[in-house]
Design a protein around this motif. Sequence first.
Motif, PDB file in Angstrom:
ATOM      1  N   THR A  65      16.602  -5.825  10.476  1.00  0.00           N
ATOM      2  CA  THR A  65      15.358  -6.108  11.188  1.00  0.00           C
ATOM      3  C   THR A  65      14.203  -5.285  10.612  1.00  0.00           C
ATOM      4  OG1 THR A  65      16.618  -6.557  13.197  1.00  0.00           O
ATOM      5  CG2 THR A  65      14.260  -6.156  13.452  1.00  0.00           C
ATOM      6  N   PHE A  66      14.485  -4.014  10.320  1.00  0.00           N
ATOM      7  CA  PHE A  66      13.442  -3.156   9.744  1.00  0.00           C
ATOM      8  C   PHE A  66      12.983  -3.685   8.392  1.00  0.00           C
ATOM      9  CE2 PHE A  66      12.498   0.265   6.739  1.00  0.00           C
ATOM     10  CZ  PHE A  66      11.379   0.832   7.339  1.00  0.00           C
ATOM     11  N   ARG A  67      13.917  -4.048   7.527  1.00  0.00           N
ATOM     12  CA  ARG A  67      13.543  -4.531   6.189  1.00  0.00           C
ATOM     13  C   ARG A  67      12.650  -5.763   6.271  1.00  0.00           C
ATOM     14  NH1 ARG A  67      16.139  -2.163   2.090  1.00  0.00           N
ATOM     15  NH2 ARG A  67      18.060  -0.999   2.503  1.00  0.00           N
ATOM     16  N   ASP A  68      12.930  -6.616   7.231  1.00  0.00           N
ATOM     17  CA  ASP A  68      12.121  -7.823   7.377  1.00  0.00           C
ATOM     18  C   ASP A  68      10.753  -7.507   7.987  1.00  0.00           C
ATOM     19  OD1 ASP A  68      11.659 -10.805   7.675  1.00  0.00           O
ATOM     20  OD2 ASP A  68      11.694 -10.214   9.795  1.00  0.00           O
ATOM     21  N   ALA A  69      10.753  -6.738   9.076  1.00  0.00           N
ATOM     22  CA  ALA A  69       9.513  -6.520   9.823  1.00  0.00           C
ATOM     23  C   ALA A  69       8.584  -5.523   9.150  1.00  0.00           C
ATOM     24  CB  ALA A  69       9.846  -6.049  11.238  1.00  0.00           C
ATOM     25  N   ALA A  70       9.121  -4.584   8.378  1.00  0.00           N
ATOM     26  CA  ALA A  70       8.283  -3.547   7.770  1.00  0.00           C
ATOM     27  C   ALA A  70       7.259  -4.132   6.815  1.00  0.00           C
ATOM     28  CB  ALA A  70       9.152  -2.535   7.035  1.00  0.00           C
ATOM     29  N   ARG A  71       7.541  -5.291   6.260  1.00  0.00           N
ATOM     30  CA  ARG A  71       6.597  -5.918   5.324  1.00  0.00           C
ATOM     31  C   ARG A  71       5.597  -6.826   6.038  1.00  0.00           C
ATOM     32  NH1 ARG A  71      11.643  -6.242   2.484  1.00  0.00           N
ATOM     33  NH2 ARG A  71      11.605  -5.053   0.529  1.00  0.00           N
ATOM     34  N   ARG A  72       5.862  -7.151   7.300  1.00  0.00           N
ATOM     35  CA  ARG A  72       5.017  -8.118   7.998  1.00  0.00           C
ATOM     36  C   ARG A  72       4.047  -7.481   8.978  1.00  0.00           C
ATOM     37  NH1 ARG A  72       7.177 -10.691  11.455  1.00  0.00           N
ATOM     38  NH2 ARG A  72       9.321  -9.941  11.593  1.00  0.00           N
ATOM     39  N   LEU A  73       4.479  -6.420   9.641  1.00  0.00           N
ATOM     40  CA  LEU A  73       3.676  -5.842  10.713  1.00  0.00           C
ATOM     41  C   LEU A  73       2.725  -4.789  10.156  1.00  0.00           C
ATOM     42  CD1 LEU A  73       6.455  -5.613  13.427  1.00  0.00           C
ATOM     43  CD2 LEU A  73       4.683  -7.348  13.160  1.00  0.00           C
TER      44      LEU A  73
ATOM     45  N   THR B 252       0.799  -1.234   0.000  1.00  0.00           N
ATOM     46  CA  THR B 252       0.000   0.000   0.000  1.00  0.00           C
ATOM     47  C   THR B 252       0.830   1.280   0.000  1.00  0.00           C
ATOM     48  OG1 THR B 252      -0.140  -0.054   2.413  1.00  0.00           O
ATOM     49  CG2 THR B 252      -1.913  -1.131   1.172  1.00  0.00           C
ATOM     50  N   GLY B 253       2.129   1.179   0.126  1.00  0.00           N
ATOM     51  CA  GLY B 253       2.924   2.399   0.197  1.00  0.00           C
ATOM     52  C   GLY B 253       4.387   2.123   0.433  1.00  0.00           C
ATOM     53  N   THR B 254       5.048   3.080   1.072  1.00  0.00           N
ATOM     54  CA  THR B 254       6.486   3.000   1.341  1.00  0.00           C
ATOM     55  C   THR B 254       6.730   3.284   2.821  1.00  0.00           C
ATOM     56  OG1 THR B 254       6.996   3.794  -0.888  1.00  0.00           O
ATOM     57  CG2 THR B 254       8.741   3.930   0.750  1.00  0.00           C
ATOM     58  N   ARG B 255       7.547   2.452   3.435  1.00  0.00           N
ATOM     59  CA  ARG B 255       7.945   2.671   4.820  1.00  0.00           C
ATOM     60  C   ARG B 255       9.435   3.012   4.862  1.00  0.00           C
ATOM     61  NH1 ARG B 255       4.654  -1.873   8.508  1.00  0.00           N
ATOM     62  NH2 ARG B 255       2.665  -0.707   8.457  1.00  0.00           N
ATOM     63  N   LEU B 256       9.771   3.951   5.728  1.00  0.00           N
ATOM     64  CA  LEU B 256      11.157   4.396   5.851  1.00  0.00           C
ATOM     65  C   LEU B 256      11.546   4.487   7.316  1.00  0.00           C
ATOM     66  CD1 LEU B 256       9.603   6.643   3.675  1.00  0.00           C
ATOM     67  CD2 LEU B 256      12.007   6.775   3.004  1.00  0.00           C
TER      68      LEU B 256
END
Length: 355
Positions: free
Chosen positions: A173-181, A147-151
């Motif tokens: 950790t961010f790259r992995d979790a940003a797509r799951r949470l 749905t968008g972009t997380r940074l």
Amino acid sequence: MLTVALLLILTITLIDLQVPHSVHLGDLLIMVPAITSWYASFRVTALVTIMTVWALMAICLVRNSVNPPQVAALIATSVVVTIARYLAERRQRELVQVRAVAETAQRAILPPLPRRLGPLRLASVYLAAEEEALIGGDLYAAVRTPTGTRLIIGDVRGKGLPAVAAAAHIIGTFRDAARRLATLPELAAYLDSSIRSNAPEVVEPEQAEEVFVTAAILEIPDDEPLVQSVNCGHPPPLLLRANDVVTLEAGQPAPPLGLGALAQTTYHLDTFSLRAKDTLLLYTDGAFEARNADGAFYPLAKRLTPQNYCHPAAVLDHVRGDLLNHVGGRLGDDAALIAIERQPLGGTPHERAIG
């Protein structure tokens, strides 16, 4: 370089042959290999050394006299400077290889952000305070979601290799979790827990309790003109809109990541408007805490004059040049910056899928 050495050898030799035998200008030949080794390669130094010894032997033959101490001193000095030059070149080659490996590793940990993610145009820059370093304890990363972009942009406490290791862990950790949470507060809580759990593996055990990260975590939806953020003790973003520079202050900043267990922490979600052609500037404290020779901090928001930048990279080029000029060329602390420009909503499917 070789020409200068040859001229010295020739000049000293010719003059020595013209002066009385009681004057030994040939002794000056000893300086030619030494001077050459300062600026020439090992091969050139070795060649000059051989020619210098030949010149001295020629002087001895013409004068029909040999000065053993003079010859021995020249040969010994020539051998020493030639070996020293060889060792210096070998050491230099080793340093070049080590720096190349270090540069590759650092760029693998913190690569530049892509210039385009969905409806966003981005640019990033990292200014390392330490000599020969490309990165330190500052970090940033961007991840595309359905749905968008997380940074994320953050600053690890401390410097050196422990800070780099902690930054690498947080980015992964961010790259992995940003797509799951599902939500940013959930993501912030997960990062906080991960830092506390993995700190002993990232840094020395006695330093594990001191590891924390100031960070701003953002989400920019593709289909809404807004930006959501969770601020964990990090400097607030700056919004460039038309002729204004607005500071996006967090409503309820949370403690830095890694310190969430010290108090009952609630991660508050802030929402701000982010319209087409707006530019968002994210930065670490190394940018605005940079001091000039008079001890004055760099006034980032005041120096960020709004204008029609052609790309977010132009914003960072302006800030980078002005910041380095303010401090005289060298920062006292690392500084990371990200510039994000929102493009008009409703781009082509291809544009919205980039990333």
